[in-house]
Design a protein around this motif. Structure first.
Motif, short mmCIF file in Angstrom:
data_model
loop_
_atom_site.label_atom_id
_atom_site.label_comp_id
_atom_site.label_asym_id
_atom_site.label_seq_id
_atom_site.Cartn_x
_atom_site.Cartn_y
_atom_site.Cartn_z
N THR A 351 79.03 68.26 9.32
CA THR A 351 80.33 68.13 10.96
C THR A 351 80.97 67.58 10.62
O THR A 351 82.35 67.10 11.20
N ARG A 352 80.48 65.71 10.33
CA ARG A 352 81.49 65.05 9.98
C ARG A 352 82.39 64.37 9.12
O ARG A 352 83.24 64.45 9.02
N ALA A 353 81.61 65.44 8.32
CA ALA A 353 82.85 65.65 7.23
C ALA A 353 84.17 66.86 7.23
O ALA A 353 85.43 67.13 6.65
N ALA A 354 83.74 67.73 7.89
CA ALA A 354 84.44 68.74 8.83
C ALA A 354 85.84 68.04 9.70
O ALA A 354 86.52 68.80 9.33
N ILE A 355 85.46 67.13 10.53
CA ILE A 355 86.08 66.58 11.71
C ILE A 355 86.56 65.85 11.08
O ILE A 355 88.15 65.27 11.38
N CYS A 356 86.16 64.99 9.73
CA CYS A 356 87.74 64.28 8.67
C CYS A 356 88.48 64.68 8.17
O CYS A 356 90.06 63.96 8.57
N PHE A 357 87.87 66.07 7.32
CA PHE A 357 88.72 66.26 7.00
C PHE A 357 89.94 67.47 7.65
O PHE A 357 91.08 67.90 7.57
N GLY A 358 89.67 67.61 9.22
CA GLY A 358 89.95 68.39 10.16
C GLY A 358 91.42 67.25 10.37
O GLY A 358 92.91 67.76 10.55
N VAL A 359 90.90 65.77 10.55
CA VAL A 359 91.41 64.64 11.54
C VAL A 359 92.87 64.55 10.59
O VAL A 359 94.08 64.81 10.71
N LEU A 360 92.35 64.33 9.12
CA LEU A 360 92.94 64.16 7.92
C LEU A 360 93.98 64.98 7.53
O LEU A 360 95.53 64.52 7.73
N LEU A 361 93.88 66.44 8.06
CA LEU A 361 95.04 67.67 7.61
C LEU A 361 95.88 67.79 8.41
O LEU A 361 97.04 67.81 8.94
N ILE A 362 95.51 67.64 10.57
CA ILE A 362 96.32 67.50 11.44
C ILE A 362 97.42 66.01 10.67
O ILE A 362 98.34 66.07 11.28
N GLY A 363 96.96 64.64 10.94
CA GLY A 363 97.76 63.68 10.40
C GLY A 363 98.92 63.64 9.14
O GLY A 363 100.06 63.09 9.19
N ALA A 364 98.71 64.44 8.09
CA ALA A 364 99.64 64.33 6.94
C ALA A 364 100.95 65.90 7.40
O ALA A 364 101.23 65.30 7.81
N THR A 365 100.09 66.70 8.25
CA THR A 365 100.76 67.98 9.07
C THR A 365 101.78 67.11 10.36
O THR A 365 103.39 67.23 9.65
N GLY A 366 101.68 66.01 10.77
CA GLY A 366 102.17 65.22 11.92
C GLY A 366 103.32 64.35 11.37
O GLY A 366 104.34 64.32 11.82
N PHE A 367 102.74 63.35 10.32
CA PHE A 367 104.05 62.58 9.03
C PHE A 367 104.86 63.29 8.55
O PHE A 367 105.92 63.22 8.84
N THR A 368 104.11 64.90 7.59
CA THR A 368 104.83 65.32 6.86
C THR A 368 106.68 65.10 8.05
O THR A 368 107.61 65.48 8.21
#
Length: 425
Positions: A351-368
């Motif tokens: 669950t933590r890995a899925a949450i971290c991956f989701g946060v990382l994906l959202i952050g990368a999308t926002g930075f782009t």
């Protein structure tokens, strides 16, 4: 105008898809007979037993009565014949048995019937390998007097611990006979129970929770990916006794499907339909695997093939397999609470890995989106000096002769042939 005050009629409860097939084959009914009795095609019955679809309405009630999970039974009708709704006799006729009866006869020609196989589990093999529960719901054997076990107030932890305490040790010994590796045996059982606790609502409502865990253990233990692991590249030391060493070597030399069928039928004591359903094979295929496995074992141990009675032969096989499992040292599984905690830790990590991956994906999308340009700008190439090209030059200045000729042409209008061939002074 009247208003209905009653709600919809509750649907007839049906067992799991694997249990539906087992019940059908236990009654020696083929897919064609069930389809003819219910009024559908055989492909629809296969879809019901595969879990892709479920019957509805009257067909659901008829199917439930036919396989024996309702209050009464219904007899299958012959193709093109009238539908009958009377009770089914205990022994179906030869015409009603069809293909399923032939497969059952082929499997029991050298093997006992399901009832006989279940009744023979009273020796060493039953003590060592039998992991079946009496209630089929994982409930503990003890409870308040006078209260049915199915109605006792049980928590999920209590039911899981009761199922674990009753089946974990026998499953570990089964895994040892299946793989010949002690560490992998304990690991397979622990993994199966961790998955069972993670999916406990599904396991608790299953008709056979012990069978659910056993199937998960077998699937993990027989995975071909274990050969790539460094800890499983070298085989475990064989038994000290030459007879037990030969028996274990013969079992491990069998194909995995035949080995599993022999262990379930002759070791655990399942009937042929139950073995076929758990191995996801037809009854005829399970009977063929059982006969081939027995033939391979009797080639090394001829005394196992001497009894002519199928029940006596099954009891002899069960005694040998149980003695092999009992005499060899197999690591004890960890306590049930530690297995539950490990399952919860694994679920928490995922669950933590899925949450971290989701946060990382959202952050990368926002930075782009923040740093990317809003319009396209064509890149300009840097300037550089070009050599070897002659400089551009305009028309040369007219010479005096060219000026004289130009003046002559402007003053005189030439007519006749001179237009074509001018005379240059």
């Amino acid at each position: 105008m009247t208003r209905r005050t009653t709600g919809p009629v509750p649907a007839t409860p049906l067992p799991s898809p694997k249990e539906r097939r087992r019940l059908r084959e236990a009654r020696a009914l083929s897919e064609e007979q069930v389809a003819s009795a219910v009024g559908v095609r055989p492909a629809t019955v296969r879809a019901w037993e595969a879990g892709r679809t479920d019957p509805r309405g009257r067909r659901r009630d008829a199917y439930a009565r036919l396989i024996g999970c309702a209050g009464d039974d219904v007899a299958p009708r012959s193709p093109g014949g009238p539908d009958t709704s009377g009770p089914t006799p205990q022994e179906p006729t030869a015409a009603a048995n069809g293909t399923a009866s032939d497969a059952h006869t082929a499997g029991t020609a050298d093997a006992p019937d399901p009832a006989g196989a279940a009744d023979t589990g009273t020796g060493a093999g039953a003590v060592a390998l039998d992991t079946r529960t009496d209630d089929g719901d994982g409930s503990p054997p003890d409870g308040p007097p006078g209260v049915p076990r199915s109605r006792q107030a049980l928590t999920a932890e209590t039911a899981f611990d009761a199922l674990y305490d009753r089946t974990a040790s026998g499953l570990t010994r089964q895994m040892y006979l299946l793989t010949g590796r002690r560490k992998l045996s304990r690991e397979a059982v622990e993994h199966a129970f961790r998955v069972a606790w993670h999916r406990w609502p599904e396991v608790a409502t299953d008709r056979d929770p012990a069978g659910w865990v056993r199937a998960a253990s077998y699937a993990y233990a027989m995975s071909p990916w274990h050969g790539w692991r460094r800890s499983h590249r070298r085989p475990d030391p064989p038994p000290q006794d030459p007879a037990r060493q030969a028996l274990l070597g013969t079992l491990l030399a069998l194909p995995p499907a035949n080995r599993r069928t022999l262990l379930l039928h002759d070791g655990v004591g399942l009937g042929l339909p139950e073995t076929a359903a758990e191995t996801e094979a037809s009854t005829l295929a399970a009977a063929s695997r059982l006969l081939n496995a027995r033939a391979a074992v009797t080639d090394v141990f001829p005394e196992l093939g001497r009894p002519t009675d199928p029940a006596a032969r099954t009891a002899l096989f069960q005694e040998r397999l149980g003695a092999l499992a009992l005499t060899e040292h197999v690591p004890e599984p960890p306590p049930a609470p530690s297995v539950r905690r490990a399952s919860e830790r694994v679920a928490e990590l995922w669950t933590r890995a899925a949450i971290c991956f989701g946060v990382l994906l959202i952050g990368a999308t926002g930075f782009t989106l923040h740093t990317a340009p809003t319009h396209y700008e064509q890149p300009l190439s840097p300037p550089h000096r070009v050599g070897g090209v002659p400089p551009l030059s305009g028309p040369e200045r007219l010479t005096p002769q060219d000026l004289k000729l130009q003046k002559s042409l402007r003053e005189k209008l030439v007519h006749g042939p001179e237009r074509l061939v001018p005379q240059i002074p």
